[in-house]
Motif scaffolding. Structure first.
Motif, PDB file in Angstrom:
ATOM      1  N   LEU A 102      44.157  38.597  39.206  1.00 52.21           N
ATOM      2  CA  LEU A 102      43.027  38.535  39.964  1.00 52.21           C
ATOM      3  C   LEU A 102      42.389  39.480  39.076  1.00 52.21           C
ATOM      4  O   LEU A 102      42.266  40.640  38.845  1.00 52.21           O
ATOM      5  N   TYR A 103      40.924  38.872  38.854  1.00 47.57           N
ATOM      6  CA  TYR A 103      39.952  39.287  37.821  1.00 47.57           C
ATOM      7  C   TYR A 103      38.767  39.723  38.634  1.00 47.57           C
ATOM      8  O   TYR A 103      38.200  38.623  39.437  1.00 47.57           O
ATOM      9  N   LEU A 104      38.310  40.739  38.402  1.00 45.69           N
ATOM     10  CA  LEU A 104      36.991  41.221  38.821  1.00 45.69           C
ATOM     11  C   LEU A 104      36.078  41.722  37.806  1.00 45.69           C
ATOM     12  O   LEU A 104      36.525  42.684  37.270  1.00 45.69           O
ATOM     13  N   ALA A 105      34.727  41.256  37.653  1.00 40.62           N
ATOM     14  CA  ALA A 105      33.828  41.743  36.818  1.00 40.62           C
ATOM     15  C   ALA A 105      32.900  42.324  37.734  1.00 40.62           C
ATOM     16  O   ALA A 105      31.875  41.596  38.298  1.00 40.62           O
ATOM     17  N   LEU A 106      32.789  43.582  37.659  1.00 37.42           N
ATOM     18  CA  LEU A 106      31.824  44.237  38.330  1.00 37.42           C
ATOM     19  C   LEU A 106      30.327  44.088  38.093  1.00 37.42           C
ATOM     20  O   LEU A 106      29.466  44.163  39.168  1.00 37.42           O
ATOM     21  N   ASP A 107      30.086  44.220  36.824  1.00 42.66           N
ATOM     22  CA  ASP A 107      28.707  43.988  36.522  1.00 42.66           C
ATOM     23  C   ASP A 107      28.056  42.690  36.754  1.00 42.66           C
ATOM     24  O   ASP A 107      26.939  42.561  36.857  1.00 42.66           O
ATOM     25  N   ARG A 108      28.972  41.670  36.920  1.00 42.11           N
ATOM     26  CA  ARG A 108      28.649  40.494  36.877  1.00 42.11           C
ATOM     27  C   ARG A 108      28.686  39.833  38.389  1.00 42.11           C
ATOM     28  O   ARG A 108      28.485  38.713  38.900  1.00 42.11           O
ATOM     29  N   HIS A 109      29.477  40.540  39.283  1.00 41.17           N
ATOM     30  CA  HIS A 109      29.519  40.230  40.660  1.00 41.17           C
ATOM     31  C   HIS A 109      30.620  38.774  40.750  1.00 41.17           C
ATOM     32  O   HIS A 109      30.283  37.968  41.349  1.00 41.17           O
ATOM     33  N   TYR A 110      31.487  39.111  40.258  1.00 46.40           N
ATOM     34  CA  TYR A 110      32.175  37.736  39.788  1.00 46.40           C
ATOM     35  C   TYR A 110      33.698  38.019  40.141  1.00 46.40           C
ATOM     36  O   TYR A 110      34.393  38.955  39.507  1.00 46.40           O
ATOM     37  N   VAL A 111      34.463  37.061  40.800  1.00 43.79           N
ATOM     38  CA  VAL A 111      35.839  37.296  40.998  1.00 43.79           C
ATOM     39  C   VAL A 111      36.464  35.835  40.709  1.00 43.79           C
ATOM     40  O   VAL A 111      36.048  34.886  40.784  1.00 43.79           O
ATOM     41  N   GLU A 112      37.827  36.119  40.014  1.00 41.42           N
ATOM     42  CA  GLU A 112      38.360  34.890  39.451  1.00 41.42           C
ATOM     43  C   GLU A 112      39.916  34.989  39.724  1.00 41.42           C
ATOM     44  O   GLU A 112      40.169  36.170  39.719  1.00 41.42           O
ATOM     45  N   ILE A 113      40.753  34.029  40.162  1.00 35.93           N
ATOM     46  CA  ILE A 113      42.114  34.152  40.431  1.00 35.93           C
ATOM     47  C   ILE A 113      42.763  32.908  39.288  1.00 35.93           C
ATOM     48  O   ILE A 113      42.245  31.977  39.495  1.00 35.93           O
ATOM     49  N   ILE A 114      43.546  33.359  38.325  1.00 36.75           N
ATOM     50  CA  ILE A 114      44.085  32.486  37.634  1.00 36.75           C
ATOM     51  C   ILE A 114      45.753  32.530  37.738  1.00 36.75           C
ATOM     52  O   ILE A 114      46.293  33.687  37.690  1.00 36.75           O
ATOM     53  N   ALA A 115      46.237  31.543  38.033  1.00 37.73           N
ATOM     54  CA  ALA A 115      47.722  31.394  38.336  1.00 37.73           C
ATOM     55  C   ALA A 115      48.367  30.541  37.260  1.00 37.73           C
ATOM     56  O   ALA A 115      48.092  29.566  36.868  1.00 37.73           O
ATOM     57  N   ASP A 116      49.510  31.009  36.534  1.00 35.51           N
ATOM     58  CA  ASP A 116      50.290  30.180  35.711  1.00 35.51           C
ATOM     59  C   ASP A 116      51.011  29.133  36.306  1.00 35.51           C
ATOM     60  O   ASP A 116      50.965  28.587  37.593  1.00 35.51           O
ATOM     61  N   ARG A 117      51.449  28.269  35.476  1.00 33.21           N
ATOM     62  CA  ARG A 117      51.888  26.748  35.638  1.00 33.21           C
ATOM     63  C   ARG A 117      53.103  27.018  36.946  1.00 33.21           C
ATOM     64  O   ARG A 117      53.110  25.824  37.669  1.00 33.21           O
ATOM     65  N   GLY A 118      53.880  27.920  37.026  1.00 34.80           N
ATOM     66  CA  GLY A 118      54.873  27.916  37.939  1.00 34.80           C
ATOM     67  C   GLY A 118      54.566  28.287  39.304  1.00 34.80           C
ATOM     68  O   GLY A 118      55.651  28.361  40.147  1.00 34.80           O
ATOM     69  N   VAL A 119      53.281  28.534  39.837  1.00 34.26           N
ATOM     70  CA  VAL A 119      52.945  29.109  40.911  1.00 34.26           C
ATOM     71  C   VAL A 119      52.337  27.786  41.594  1.00 34.26           C
ATOM     72  O   VAL A 119      51.222  27.241  41.096  1.00 34.26           O
ATOM     73  N   GLY A 120      52.931  27.052  42.577  1.00 37.55           N
ATOM     74  CA  GLY A 120      52.388  25.943  43.321  1.00 37.55           C
ATOM     75  C   GLY A 120      51.442  26.148  44.267  1.00 37.55           C
ATOM     76  O   GLY A 120      51.666  25.374  45.401  1.00 37.55           O
ATOM     77  N   VAL A 121      50.673  27.144  44.324  1.00 44.82           N
ATOM     78  CA  VAL A 121      49.669  27.224  45.403  1.00 44.82           C
ATOM     79  C   VAL A 121      48.350  26.329  45.296  1.00 44.82           C
ATOM     80  O   VAL A 121      47.945  26.281  44.041  1.00 44.82           O
ATOM     81  N   PRO A 122      48.079  25.696  46.357  1.00 48.17           N
ATOM     82  CA  PRO A 122      46.859  24.848  46.049  1.00 48.17           C
ATOM     83  C   PRO A 122      45.704  25.786  45.768  1.00 48.17           C
ATOM     84  O   PRO A 122      45.408  26.819  46.136  1.00 48.17           O
ATOM     85  N   ASP A 123      44.630  24.880  45.150  1.00 48.76           N
ATOM     86  CA  ASP A 123      43.416  25.543  44.772  1.00 48.76           C
ATOM     87  C   ASP A 123      42.594  25.988  45.831  1.00 48.76           C
ATOM     88  O   ASP A 123      42.041  27.207  45.848  1.00 48.76           O
ATOM     89  N   ALA A 124      42.444  25.264  47.085  1.00 51.83           N
ATOM     90  CA  ALA A 124      41.687  25.684  48.161  1.00 51.83           C
ATOM     91  C   ALA A 124      42.306  26.920  48.628  1.00 51.83           C
ATOM     92  O   ALA A 124      41.336  27.835  48.890  1.00 51.83           O
ATOM     93  N   ALA A 125      43.597  27.389  48.336  1.00 57.46           N
ATOM     94  CA  ALA A 125      44.133  28.803  48.937  1.00 57.46           C
ATOM     95  C   ALA A 125      43.493  29.750  47.987  1.00 57.46           C
ATOM     96  O   ALA A 125      43.025  30.960  48.541  1.00 57.46           O
ATOM     97  N   TRP A 126      43.440  29.506  46.543  1.00 56.79           N
ATOM     98  CA  TRP A 126      42.848  30.381  45.923  1.00 56.79           C
ATOM     99  C   TRP A 126      41.264  30.653  46.071  1.00 56.79           C
ATOM    100  O   TRP A 126      40.839  31.878  46.154  1.00 56.79           O
ATOM    101  N   GLN A 127      40.707  29.825  46.172  1.00 60.22           N
ATOM    102  CA  GLN A 127      39.240  29.562  46.553  1.00 60.22           C
ATOM    103  C   GLN A 127      38.942  30.487  47.795  1.00 60.22           C
ATOM    104  O   GLN A 127      37.990  31.239  47.829  1.00 60.22           O
ATOM    105  N   GLU A 128      39.863  30.291  48.763  1.00 58.40           N
ATOM    106  CA  GLU A 128      39.661  30.879  50.101  1.00 58.40           C
ATOM    107  C   GLU A 128      39.916  32.601  49.727  1.00 58.40           C
ATOM    108  O   GLU A 128      39.149  33.243  50.342  1.00 58.40           O
TER     109      GLU A 128
END
Length: 181
Positions: A102-128
């Motif tokens: 779970l990555y936050l860039a405070l100066d750019r007001h940006y949030v990103e979640i990156i999951a490795d290949r062993g995590v089978g969570v759908p992209d929509a859940a990460w986006q939510e």
């Protein structure tokens, strides 16, 4: 001798050519450091670590939180910067390939979640989860929103990563404490 016209001309050249200086002293830079000092206290970081530690006992997923006050100027694309952090912090190097950043860039007001290949969570859940965190941050609920998102990610990992084998040692491959970049 320098004429007033030449001095004005030189000043305007310095202002136009000083993009790196403006980036380093711009509002994003100031705001990123201010947000970090104001909201990401030792108490909040400890609460986040406690939430992660408690939740990871029930699954084999590994969550790492990275908060960057000011993203480096060498990487203008926040998504690529998040991938760089994912690699540098070795989130990809977990047993079962179940690391999540779970990555936050405070100066750019940006949030990103990156999951490795062993995590089978759908992209929509990460986006939510990202949208939930961004809404909370926009409302000024930094600590509460971050803790809610950590809990939401841990619930996703509980549902999509295998439970630890009873009696077997459960390696904690990534630190539970958030990383401040």
């Amino acid at each position: 001798m320098t004429t007033p016209d030449a001095m004005t001309e030189n000043k305007s050249k310095v202002r136009k050519g000083g993009t790196a200086w403006r980036e380093l002293t711009g509002w994003g830079y100031v705001q990123g450091h201010w947000l970090r000092r104001r909201h990401f206290t030792a108490r909040l970081l400890g609460e986040i670590a406690e939430h992660i530690s408690r939740a990871e006992r029930g699954h084999t997923g590994e969550l790492m939180v990275a908060v960057e006050a000011v993203a480096p100027p060498h990487e203008r694309d926040c998504g690529l910067r998040a991938l760089e952090v994912f690699g540098r912090l070795k989130v990809w190097d977990t047993p079962g390939d179940t690391g999540v950043l779970l990555y936050l860039a405070l100066d750019r007001h940006y949030v990103e979640i990156i999951a490795d290949r062993g995590v089978g969570v759908p992209d929509a859940a990460w986006q939510e989860a990202c949208a939930q965190l961004q809404a909370g941050l926009a409302a000024g609920r930094y600590g509460h929103a971050l803790l809610e998102t950590v809990d939401a990610i841990e619930k996703l990992l509980q549902a999509h990563c295998p439970a630890p084998v009873p009696g077997a040692p459960h390696p904690n491959a990534l630190p539970d404490e958030p990383v401040m970049l």
